[in-house]
Design a protein around this motif. Structure first.
Motif, PDB file in Angstrom:
ATOM      1  N   VAL A  52       2.925 -31.417 -41.005  1.00  0.00           N
ATOM      2  CA  VAL A  52       3.573 -32.031 -39.848  1.00  0.00           C
ATOM      3  C   VAL A  52       2.728 -31.672 -38.642  1.00  0.00           C
ATOM      4  N   ASN A  53       2.170 -32.676 -37.996  1.00  0.00           N
ATOM      5  CA  ASN A  53       1.265 -32.477 -36.861  1.00  0.00           C
ATOM      6  C   ASN A  53       1.919 -32.920 -35.557  1.00  0.00           C
ATOM      7  N   GLY A  54       1.388 -32.407 -34.446  1.00  0.00           N
ATOM      8  CA  GLY A  54       1.842 -32.859 -33.134  1.00  0.00           C
ATOM      9  C   GLY A  54       2.944 -32.021 -32.537  1.00  0.00           C
ATOM     10  N   LEU A  55       3.103 -30.797 -33.018  1.00  0.00           N
ATOM     11  CA  LEU A  55       4.118 -29.907 -32.465  1.00  0.00           C
ATOM     12  C   LEU A  55       3.572 -29.058 -31.327  1.00  0.00           C
ATOM     13  N   GLY A  56       2.250 -29.103 -31.163  1.00  0.00           N
ATOM     14  CA  GLY A  56       1.616 -28.384 -30.062  1.00  0.00           C
ATOM     15  C   GLY A  56       1.878 -26.889 -30.144  1.00  0.00           C
ATOM     16  N   ALA A  91       4.787 -25.554 -29.116  1.00  0.00           N
ATOM     17  CA  ALA A  91       6.202 -25.545 -28.759  1.00  0.00           C
ATOM     18  C   ALA A  91       6.907 -24.281 -29.250  1.00  0.00           C
ATOM     19  N   THR A  92       7.949 -23.922 -28.538  1.00  0.00           N
ATOM     20  CA  THR A  92       8.843 -22.846 -28.958  1.00  0.00           C
ATOM     21  C   THR A  92       9.875 -23.412 -29.920  1.00  0.00           C
ATOM     22  N   TYR A  93      10.197 -22.646 -30.970  1.00  0.00           N
ATOM     23  CA  TYR A  93      11.199 -23.130 -31.909  1.00  0.00           C
ATOM     24  C   TYR A  93      12.137 -22.001 -32.334  1.00  0.00           C
ATOM     25  N   ILE A  94      13.339 -22.409 -32.708  1.00  0.00           N
ATOM     26  CA  ILE A  94      14.318 -21.495 -33.295  1.00  0.00           C
ATOM     27  C   ILE A  94      14.179 -21.597 -34.805  1.00  0.00           C
ATOM     28  N   ASP A  95      13.888 -20.481 -35.456  1.00  0.00           N
ATOM     29  CA  ASP A  95      13.693 -20.465 -36.901  1.00  0.00           C
ATOM     30  C   ASP A  95      14.993 -20.028 -37.574  1.00  0.00           C
ATOM     31  N   LYS A  96      15.731 -20.994 -38.127  1.00  0.00           N
ATOM     32  CA  LYS A  96      17.017 -20.680 -38.738  1.00  0.00           C
ATOM     33  C   LYS A  96      16.869 -19.946 -40.063  1.00  0.00           C
ATOM     34  N   VAL A  97      15.678 -19.982 -40.648  1.00  0.00           N
ATOM     35  CA  VAL A  97      15.419 -19.215 -41.872  1.00  0.00           C
ATOM     36  C   VAL A  97      15.242 -17.737 -41.529  1.00  0.00           C
ATOM     37  N   LEU A  98      14.789 -17.451 -40.321  1.00  0.00           N
ATOM     38  CA  LEU A  98      14.560 -16.070 -39.877  1.00  0.00           C
ATOM     39  C   LEU A  98      15.609 -15.663 -38.842  1.00  0.00           C
ATOM     40  N   ASP A  99      16.879 -15.759 -39.229  1.00  0.00           N
ATOM     41  CA  ASP A  99      17.993 -15.296 -38.390  1.00  0.00           C
ATOM     42  C   ASP A  99      17.996 -15.925 -37.001  1.00  0.00           C
ATOM     43  N   ALA A 100      17.591 -17.188 -36.923  1.00  0.00           N
ATOM     44  CA  ALA A 100      17.606 -17.945 -35.666  1.00  0.00           C
ATOM     45  C   ALA A 100      16.791 -17.275 -34.566  1.00  0.00           C
ATOM     46  N   GLN A 150      10.518 -18.400 -32.004  1.00  0.00           N
ATOM     47  CA  GLN A 150       9.124 -18.252 -32.395  1.00  0.00           C
ATOM     48  C   GLN A 150       8.265 -19.218 -31.581  1.00  0.00           C
ATOM     49  N   GLN A 151       6.958 -19.036 -31.673  1.00  0.00           N
ATOM     50  CA  GLN A 151       6.018 -19.932 -31.006  1.00  0.00           C
ATOM     51  C   GLN A 151       5.118 -20.575 -32.053  1.00  0.00           C
ATOM     52  N   GLN A 152       5.004 -21.908 -32.006  1.00  0.00           N
ATOM     53  CA  GLN A 152       4.100 -22.589 -32.924  1.00  0.00           C
ATOM     54  C   GLN A 152       2.668 -22.191 -32.578  1.00  0.00           C
ATOM     55  N   SER A 153       1.964 -21.615 -33.541  1.00  0.00           N
ATOM     56  CA  SER A 153       0.633 -21.076 -33.256  1.00  0.00           C
ATOM     57  C   SER A 153      -0.489 -21.859 -33.915  1.00  0.00           C
ATOM     58  N   THR A 154      -0.137 -22.801 -34.796  1.00  0.00           N
ATOM     59  CA  THR A 154      -1.149 -23.601 -35.477  1.00  0.00           C
ATOM     60  C   THR A 154      -0.944 -25.068 -35.126  1.00  0.00           C
TER      61      THR A 154
END
Length: 315
Positions: A197-201, A203-212, A215-219
């Motif tokens: 999945v490309n084009g997320l830049g 962006a900051t995201y909430i990772d619901k797999v990791l206890d919400a 995180q920061q998209q780094s790739t």
């Protein structure tokens, strides 16, 4: 429901084949002269099929209920007015997870050749289907749980070069209300492990797999190697793309909204969902969902919100 600018029927005049729309078994089916087609259930106004060049773009579970008995597992369900389990201290707190948009019976408002909008070229190039839902159409229990006067118009535009789905929300009452919306889109792929999945830049995201946790998209690209359940907030790039075997599979363009959810249940969670079949169906789908889910949208009386997605398939 009432609508001031209800579309006129498609004119039968003109030369050559024209777009075709018909209703059957609780669904609206539109087809272009090219053969491209879209199917929308009136229950939930859920898009359950979008074919381009004879190939299906949308994933629907083999166990999905298409009879109006429960929300569809797959397709493009409409999440409104809350995303996920609603907060108990919020006005939506008495509603079920994801609200009532996906499990209400919508009214078919009609079809028109689409002469405006991102995909429109007029004539036989595109066709727009409109669906409506209002406070009056809800069950008594739902009205009590969320007693606001509102009007929803969901427009599905099929064109030679893509599909557009837009949700228009109007506050028709005398008091303000808050809401969230999401188009919970399931996309069909050959093998999700060969997709990115490309084009997320960044962006900051909430990772619901990791206890919400935030995180920061780094790739520059997201690879699916296990369960993914992320809420990306305020993505700066307009287009998020599914890339398969290094080639573009589908472009998802956010229109007037900036959040996206990426979801794949992977092995164990897929097995645990009774309406997810086959069990290994997770290999053939990826959810890239556009919405306004970071916080709440507030509409004062008479105000309108509109947002959605523009889709381009590379099949």
């Amino acid at each position: 429901m009432e609508r001031s600018n209800k579309p006129a029927p498609i004119s039968a005049s003109g030369t050559g084949p024209q777009p075709n729309v018909h209703l059957e078994q609780g669904r609206a089916i539109a087809r272009l002269p090219s053969g491209d087609s879209v199917e929308v259930l009136l229950y939930g106004a859920t898009v359950i099929s979008w074919k381009s060049n004879g190939k299906e773009n949308i994933w629907v579970s083999d166990a999905a209920k298409l009879d109006g008995s429960k929300p569809v597992r797959g397709g493009i369900p409409i999440v409104f007015p809350c995303f996920g389990p609603p907060p108990k201290d919020h006005a939506t707190g008495k509603l079920p997870q994801h609200g009532f948009g996906r499990n209400s019976h919508w009214e078919y408002l009609g079809s028109s050749s689409s002469e405006s909008g991102a995909l429109a070229k007029g004539g036989d190039d595109s066709i727009k289907l409109d669906f409506g839902l209002s406070h009056q159409q809800l069950s008594e229990d739902t009205k009590k749980a969320w007693p606001y006067e509102f009007g929803l118009v969901y427009s599905v535009t099929l064109a030679k070069d893509g599909l557009q789905t837009m949700l228009n929300v109007t506050n028709q009452g005398k008091e303000a209300f808050e809401f969230q919306m999401l188009l919970h889109s399931y996309w069909r792929v050959d093998d999700v492990t060969r997709c990115t999945v490309n084009g997320l830049g960044s962006a900051t995201y909430i990772d619901k797999v990791l206890d919400a946790k935030e995180q920061q998209q780094s790739t520059p690209e997201l690879r699916i190697t296990g369960e993914v359940d992320r809420v990306y907030k305020s993505i700066k790039q307009d287009i998020t793309s599914i890339v398969q075997d290094g080639k573009s599979r589908l472009d998802v363009q956010r229109d007037r909204i900036v959040d996206s959810v990426i979801w794949n249940p992977w092995i164990e969670k897929a097995k645990g969902m009774g309406d997810f079949e086959p069990n290994d169906g997770y290999k053939n789908m990826i959810c890239v969902e556009v919405g306004a889910v970071d916080g709440w949208q507030k509409l004062e009386p008479g105000e309108t919100f509109e947002g959605g997605q523009i889709l381009k398939s590379h099949l």
